[in-house]
Design a protein around this motif. Structure first.
Motif, PDB file in Angstrom:
ATOM      1  N   PHE A  28      -5.746  -0.994  -2.777  1.00 56.28           N
ATOM      2  CA  PHE A  28      -4.720  -1.438  -3.909  1.00 56.28           C
ATOM      3  C   PHE A  28      -5.171  -2.439  -4.823  1.00 56.28           C
ATOM      4  O   PHE A  28      -5.167  -3.535  -4.502  1.00 56.28           O
ATOM      5  CB  PHE A  28      -3.549  -1.692  -3.238  1.00 56.28           C
ATOM      6  CG  PHE A  28      -2.733  -0.920  -2.257  1.00 56.28           C
ATOM      7  CD1 PHE A  28      -1.786  -0.085  -2.788  1.00 56.28           C
ATOM      8  CD2 PHE A  28      -3.111  -0.691  -0.801  1.00 56.28           C
ATOM      9  CE1 PHE A  28      -1.091   0.891  -2.069  1.00 56.28           C
ATOM     10  CE2 PHE A  28      -2.348   0.048  -0.020  1.00 56.28           C
ATOM     11  CZ  PHE A  28      -1.427   1.086  -0.753  1.00 56.28           C
ATOM     12  N   PRO A  29      -5.748  -1.591  -5.792  1.00 60.40           N
ATOM     13  CA  PRO A  29      -6.427  -2.791  -6.903  1.00 60.40           C
ATOM     14  C   PRO A  29      -5.194  -3.615  -7.858  1.00 60.40           C
ATOM     15  O   PRO A  29      -5.489  -4.620  -8.122  1.00 60.40           O
ATOM     16  CB  PRO A  29      -7.315  -1.853  -7.551  1.00 60.40           C
ATOM     17  CG  PRO A  29      -6.832  -0.277  -7.684  1.00 60.40           C
ATOM     18  CD  PRO A  29      -6.149  -0.467  -6.190  1.00 60.40           C
ATOM     19  N   GLY A  30      -4.190  -2.753  -7.948  1.00 58.70           N
ATOM     20  CA  GLY A  30      -3.192  -3.324  -8.560  1.00 58.70           C
ATOM     21  C   GLY A  30      -2.318  -4.129  -7.749  1.00 58.70           C
ATOM     22  O   GLY A  30      -3.143  -5.001  -6.744  1.00 58.70           O
ATOM     23  N   ALA A  31      -0.913  -4.043  -7.949  1.00 67.94           N
ATOM     24  CA  ALA A  31      -0.004  -4.973  -7.375  1.00 67.94           C
ATOM     25  C   ALA A  31       0.149  -4.449  -5.684  1.00 67.94           C
ATOM     26  O   ALA A  31      -0.105  -3.303  -5.562  1.00 67.94           O
ATOM     27  CB  ALA A  31       1.436  -4.818  -8.129  1.00 67.94           C
ATOM     28  N   ALA A  32       0.424  -5.398  -5.068  1.00 70.95           N
ATOM     29  CA  ALA A  32       0.394  -5.144  -3.525  1.00 70.95           C
ATOM     30  C   ALA A  32       1.747  -4.397  -3.362  1.00 70.95           C
ATOM     31  O   ALA A  32       2.645  -4.303  -4.085  1.00 70.95           O
ATOM     32  CB  ALA A  32       0.285  -6.286  -2.788  1.00 70.95           C
ATOM     33  N   PRO A  33       1.656  -3.587  -2.248  1.00 66.47           N
ATOM     34  CA  PRO A  33       2.981  -2.846  -2.131  1.00 66.47           C
ATOM     35  C   PRO A  33       4.289  -3.661  -1.887  1.00 66.47           C
ATOM     36  O   PRO A  33       4.021  -4.769  -1.285  1.00 66.47           O
ATOM     37  CB  PRO A  33       2.673  -2.228  -0.510  1.00 66.47           C
ATOM     38  CG  PRO A  33       1.193  -1.976  -0.638  1.00 66.47           C
ATOM     39  CD  PRO A  33       0.490  -3.304  -1.152  1.00 66.47           C
ATOM     40  N   LYS A  34       5.340  -3.343  -2.291  1.00 64.01           N
ATOM     41  CA  LYS A  34       6.606  -4.107  -2.312  1.00 64.01           C
ATOM     42  C   LYS A  34       7.725  -3.403  -1.410  1.00 64.01           C
ATOM     43  O   LYS A  34       7.936  -2.281  -1.618  1.00 64.01           O
ATOM     44  CB  LYS A  34       7.118  -4.132  -3.699  1.00 64.01           C
ATOM     45  CG  LYS A  34       8.431  -5.102  -3.921  1.00 64.01           C
ATOM     46  CD  LYS A  34       8.519  -5.371  -5.515  1.00 64.01           C
ATOM     47  CE  LYS A  34       9.721  -6.378  -5.561  1.00 64.01           C
ATOM     48  NZ  LYS A  34      10.238  -6.601  -7.135  1.00 64.01           N
ATOM     49  N   LYS A  39       3.088  -1.976   8.219  1.00 66.23           N
ATOM     50  CA  LYS A  39       2.224  -0.767   8.449  1.00 66.23           C
ATOM     51  C   LYS A  39       2.987   0.242   7.454  1.00 66.23           C
ATOM     52  O   LYS A  39       2.264   1.043   6.898  1.00 66.23           O
ATOM     53  CB  LYS A  39       1.885  -0.601   9.684  1.00 66.23           C
ATOM     54  CG  LYS A  39       0.820   0.426   9.867  1.00 66.23           C
ATOM     55  CD  LYS A  39       0.417   0.603  11.250  1.00 66.23           C
ATOM     56  CE  LYS A  39       1.330   1.357  12.203  1.00 66.23           C
ATOM     57  NZ  LYS A  39       0.792   1.668  13.591  1.00 66.23           N
ATOM     58  N   HIS A  40       4.170   0.158   7.835  1.00 65.68           N
ATOM     59  CA  HIS A  40       4.704   1.437   7.262  1.00 65.68           C
ATOM     60  C   HIS A  40       4.842   1.464   5.615  1.00 65.68           C
ATOM     61  O   HIS A  40       4.779   2.189   4.943  1.00 65.68           O
ATOM     62  CB  HIS A  40       6.123   1.669   7.556  1.00 65.68           C
ATOM     63  CG  HIS A  40       6.509   2.217   9.118  1.00 65.68           C
ATOM     64  ND1 HIS A  40       7.671   2.566   9.914  1.00 65.68           N
ATOM     65  CD2 HIS A  40       5.568   2.880  10.037  1.00 65.68           C
ATOM     66  CE1 HIS A  40       7.494   3.022  10.868  1.00 65.68           C
ATOM     67  NE2 HIS A  40       6.237   3.149  11.232  1.00 65.68           N
ATOM     68  N   LEU A  41       5.014   0.003   5.212  1.00 68.22           N
ATOM     69  CA  LEU A  41       5.143  -0.065   3.701  1.00 68.22           C
ATOM     70  C   LEU A  41       3.779   0.211   3.078  1.00 68.22           C
ATOM     71  O   LEU A  41       3.955   0.891   1.951  1.00 68.22           O
ATOM     72  CB  LEU A  41       5.510  -1.505   3.488  1.00 68.22           C
ATOM     73  CG  LEU A  41       5.493  -2.101   2.101  1.00 68.22           C
ATOM     74  CD1 LEU A  41       6.701  -1.363   1.369  1.00 68.22           C
ATOM     75  CD2 LEU A  41       5.587  -3.644   1.984  1.00 68.22           C
ATOM     76  N   VAL A  42       2.666  -0.172   3.692  1.00 69.16           N
ATOM     77  CA  VAL A  42       1.210   0.222   2.985  1.00 69.16           C
ATOM     78  C   VAL A  42       1.261   1.774   2.934  1.00 69.16           C
ATOM     79  O   VAL A  42       0.738   2.346   2.262  1.00 69.16           O
ATOM     80  CB  VAL A  42       0.190  -0.308   3.957  1.00 69.16           C
ATOM     81  CG1 VAL A  42      -1.204  -0.053   3.335  1.00 69.16           C
ATOM     82  CG2 VAL A  42       0.199  -1.912   4.018  1.00 69.16           C
ATOM     83  N   THR A  43       1.515   2.435   4.046  1.00 68.98           N
ATOM     84  CA  THR A  43       1.548   3.820   4.164  1.00 68.98           C
ATOM     85  C   THR A  43       2.515   4.622   3.016  1.00 68.98           C
ATOM     86  O   THR A  43       1.780   5.469   2.544  1.00 68.98           O
ATOM     87  CB  THR A  43       2.013   4.467   5.658  1.00 68.98           C
ATOM     88  OG1 THR A  43       1.180   3.882   6.674  1.00 68.98           O
ATOM     89  CG2 THR A  43       2.003   6.023   5.865  1.00 68.98           C
ATOM     90  N   ALA A  44       3.612   3.863   2.912  1.00 69.34           N
ATOM     91  CA  ALA A  44       4.518   4.637   1.937  1.00 69.34           C
ATOM     92  C   ALA A  44       4.002   4.386   0.584  1.00 69.34           C
ATOM     93  O   ALA A  44       3.994   5.299  -0.298  1.00 69.34           O
ATOM     94  CB  ALA A  44       5.789   3.887   2.049  1.00 69.34           C
ATOM     95  N   ALA A  45       3.420   3.170   0.378  1.00 70.19           N
ATOM     96  CA  ALA A  45       2.736   2.806  -0.856  1.00 70.19           C
ATOM     97  C   ALA A  45       1.585   3.823  -1.084  1.00 70.19           C
ATOM     98  O   ALA A  45       1.372   4.252  -2.436  1.00 70.19           O
ATOM     99  CB  ALA A  45       2.452   1.540  -0.869  1.00 70.19           C
TER     100      ALA A  45
END
Length: 283
Positions: free
Chosen positions: A24-30, A269-275
């Protein structure tokens, strides 16, 4: 008896999340945490989730609404959150107040942002044994605890006390996926103690403080306590009388410091997967 603490499992998941964040080079998952009212347990979970996201290098924002908000008003506000392109995942704290139709919200939430497995699409995927979608975080946290401690599930007799759609039923599906032999127990189960005592792995998700003592546990069984309750002295406790297991169980999770500590890590972990999925599809 070995105490299965959640901190080490959470730390392992954090390593996975940190590695994934390199993509994720941009904004971190939210994450959006949606809360209606001021239930103390909801607010405590919200604080813990916000802190966990920050510690994992993720973004999180809380959206709180008064407990007397109308169904129509809440649905309008929830739609704004659900449609917000800057939000990668949503955690809805439940149960919602009685004036809000919870089923409508479950159907409204995007399955791609539904990190806690409440949408019909994600529930169907869990029950179909698919790898896509998201299972409820607490149910998946139990599997993470067992795997992290090298506790094999294949062929094992597992008893799950509790049949809710939040933990008991989806967890049973995840256990079946790991080739366990699962018995789902509940308040009308005959000879409940005997059924539980025959299990090699006992998972308590009954929602009743210290209900499970040594009379429910077979020799050398593994006991996983999913319950979060407050005892008569005002102390946090699980569904299991932990101290009574010392001479009989081989391993057990404590409360606090057990499965709960892993649940918010699974959420991350789910948040990163969704992003990953959402942002990849927008390229």
């Amino acid at each position: 008896m070995i105490t299965l603490k959640g901190a080490a499992v959470s730390a392992k998941i954090r390593e996975e999340v940190t590695e994934a964040l390199h993509e994720f080079p941009g904004a971190a998952p939210k994450l959006a945490i949606v809360r209606v009212g001021e239930r103390p347990d909801d607010m405590a979970y919200e604080r813990g989730a916000l802190k966990k996201m920050e510690n994992f290098g993720l973004q999180a924002e809380s959206f709180s609404f008064p407990g007397d908000i109308s169904d129509e008003a809440f649905q309008a506000e929830f739609k704004k959150i659900n449609d917000n392109p800057d939000i990668d995942g949503i955690l809805l704290l439940r149960p919602l107040p009685e004036q809000i139709n919870e089923r409508d919200i479950e159907h409204m939430i995007s399955s791609e942002k539904d990190l806690d497995g409440i949408s019909p699409e994600n529930i169907a995927r869990v029950f179909a044994g698919e790898n896509e979608g998201f299972a409820p975080c607490t149910a998946e946290a139990v599997i993470e605890v067992l795997k992290a401690n090298d506790i094999s599930l294949s062929g094992k007799r597992v008893a799950v006390i509790g049949r809710s759609m939040v933990v008991g039923r989806p967890l049973s599906m995840l256990l079946l996926k790991e080739n366990a032999t699962v018995t789902i127990c509940h308040t009308r189960t005959r000879e409940l103690e005997k059924t539980c005592k025959d299990a090699e792995i006992l998972i308590a998700a009954a929602g009743k403080a210290k209900m499970i003592d040594s009379s429910y546990v077979g020799a050398d069984a593994v006991v996983i306590d999913v319950g979060i309750n407050v005892d008569q002295d005002g102390n946090l406790c699980g569904d299991v009388d932990f101290e009574s297991l010392n001479s009989i169980a081989s391993m057990a999770t404590p409360v606090p410091g057990g499965v709960g500590a892993v649940t918010t890590a699974v959420l991350a972990k789910h948040l990163v997967t969704a992003a990953k999925k959402r942002r990849g599809s927008r390229k």
